[in-house]
Design a protein around this motif. Structure first.
Motif, short mmCIF file in Angstrom:
data_model
loop_
_atom_site.label_atom_id
_atom_site.label_comp_id
_atom_site.label_asym_id
_atom_site.label_seq_id
_atom_site.Cartn_x
_atom_site.Cartn_y
_atom_site.Cartn_z
N ARG A 1 46.75 20.12 -20.32
CA ARG A 1 45.90 19.56 -21.36
C ARG A 1 46.28 20.02 -22.76
O ARG A 1 45.94 19.36 -23.75
CB ARG A 1 44.44 19.95 -21.08
CG ARG A 1 43.85 19.25 -19.86
CD ARG A 1 43.73 17.76 -20.07
NE ARG A 1 43.18 17.07 -18.92
CZ ARG A 1 43.03 15.75 -18.85
NH1 ARG A 1 43.38 15.00 -19.87
NH2 ARG A 1 42.53 15.20 -17.77
N ASP A 2 46.98 21.16 -22.88
CA ASP A 2 47.41 21.62 -24.20
C ASP A 2 48.74 21.01 -24.62
O ASP A 2 49.29 21.37 -25.66
CB ASP A 2 47.48 23.15 -24.24
CG ASP A 2 48.49 23.71 -23.23
OD1 ASP A 2 49.13 22.92 -22.52
OD2 ASP A 2 48.62 24.94 -23.16
N ARG B 1 51.71 21.17 -23.04
CA ARG B 1 52.92 21.84 -22.58
C ARG B 1 53.50 21.11 -21.36
O ARG B 1 52.77 20.63 -20.50
CB ARG B 1 52.63 23.30 -22.24
CG ARG B 1 52.18 24.13 -23.44
CD ARG B 1 51.91 25.56 -23.04
NE ARG B 1 51.43 26.34 -24.17
CZ ARG B 1 52.22 26.96 -25.05
NH1 ARG B 1 53.53 26.89 -24.91
NH2 ARG B 1 51.71 27.66 -26.04
N ILE C 1 47.30 15.22 -27.68
CA ILE C 1 48.19 16.34 -27.94
C ILE C 1 49.45 15.81 -28.60
O ILE C 1 49.72 14.61 -28.60
CB ILE C 1 48.54 17.09 -26.64
CG1 ILE C 1 49.04 16.10 -25.59
CG2 ILE C 1 47.37 17.87 -26.12
CD1 ILE C 1 49.39 16.74 -24.27
#
Length: 277
Positions: A193-194, A196, A100
């Motif tokens: 997981r994104d 943030r 990410i």
């Protein structure tokens, strides 16, 4: 930032006349946990070099014979260093592959002189060393600190901890600092997981044994924590491996800047951080 030569130059000339570029190094700390509890094999290098050994542009940074460079989204690190205190060549490549993008920056002090940013809060790493012959791959993380003043001017101590998430669960980062002026400051973050970053309630403090040098260690987390191993133990700094009741591992760092500033500690540091002109 922990260079004894840089600290001496600042004392001699003043911080404004002591260029940081004249005191640069690549630091590699490599640990292998042995079959016996608490047994750790270590490889360590941190050779300081002058500004003549520094080359940099928008995509790469070279210090002496080692180089860091971006290749697309991945960070490649070509290493060619000597370990200390027992000389042994450390040569090969690391490839860090961010999962990410970078997270936001955070102030570590009220004045905003010191900043911290998780550049790759979730990543994978591939290690391929030729000397010694070692290969490994696993979870990784990359962050960045920058500041306008020496750390010891503004902080007395700090503790940092990162627990890797498992099975899709968020990772945790806990960053606690004690400024010389004002109350303690704390960041408690969950990394999804994104990518943030979510602020979390303050977790329970988990006291840990002091190091052999008397450096205090305090873990944080919702579950009980045990000391799985001490990776580095020095007169002002400790890096430890923690394990929670649910089996998750965390890397923990404890730094005493009061201790770092003492003359006897400064006199010891060249044994771990030699300098080549």
């Amino acid at each position: 930032m922990f260079s004894p030569y840089y600290a001496a130059r600042r004392r001699q000339l003043g911080a404004a006349l002591a260029p940081a570029e004249a005191h640069c190094a690549v630091n590699l700390s490599l640990y292998r946990i042995g079959p016996q509890p608490g047994r750790v094999r270590r490889h360590w290098c941190m050779t300081e070099r002058s500004e003549r050994a520094l080359r940099r542009d928008m995509h790469s940074l070279s210090i002496g014979p080692s180089r860091l460079r971006w290749q697309g989204p991945d960070l490649l690190v070509d290493l060619d260093e000597l370990s200390v205190p027992w000389p042994r060549r450390l040569r090969g490549q690391l490839c860090l592959m961010p999962s990410i993008g970078p997270g936001r920056e955070f102030d570590l002090d009220a004045a905003g002189r010191h900043r911290w940013q998780p550049i790759a809060p979730q990543a994978r790493l591939m290690l391929d060393l030729k000397e010694p012959a070692l290969r490994w791959q696993g979870d990784a993380y990359l962050d960045h600190n920058r500041g306008e003043r020496p750390l010891a001017d503004d902080f007395a101590h700090w503790q940092w901890q990162r627990e890797q998430g498992a099975d899709g669960q968020p990772s945790r980062i806990d960053y606690l600092t004690q400024p010389r002026d004002g109350p303690a400051r704390a960041l408690h973050l969950a990394v999804t997981r994104d990518g943030r970053l979510h602020a979390q309630p303050t977790p329970a403090a988990r006291p840990l044994p002091h190091t052999a040098w008397g450096i205090a260690r305090t873990g944080h987390g919702p579950d009980a924590l045990a000391l799985a191993g001490t990776l580095e133990s020095g007169p002002f700094y400790a890096r430890s491996l923690l394990q929670s009741d649910n089996g998750r591992l965390a890397v923990h760092e404890s730094l005493s800047l009061d201790r770092f500033d003492r003359p006897w500690v400064q006199a010891m540091l060249p044994f771990r951080m030699p300098r080549r002109g």
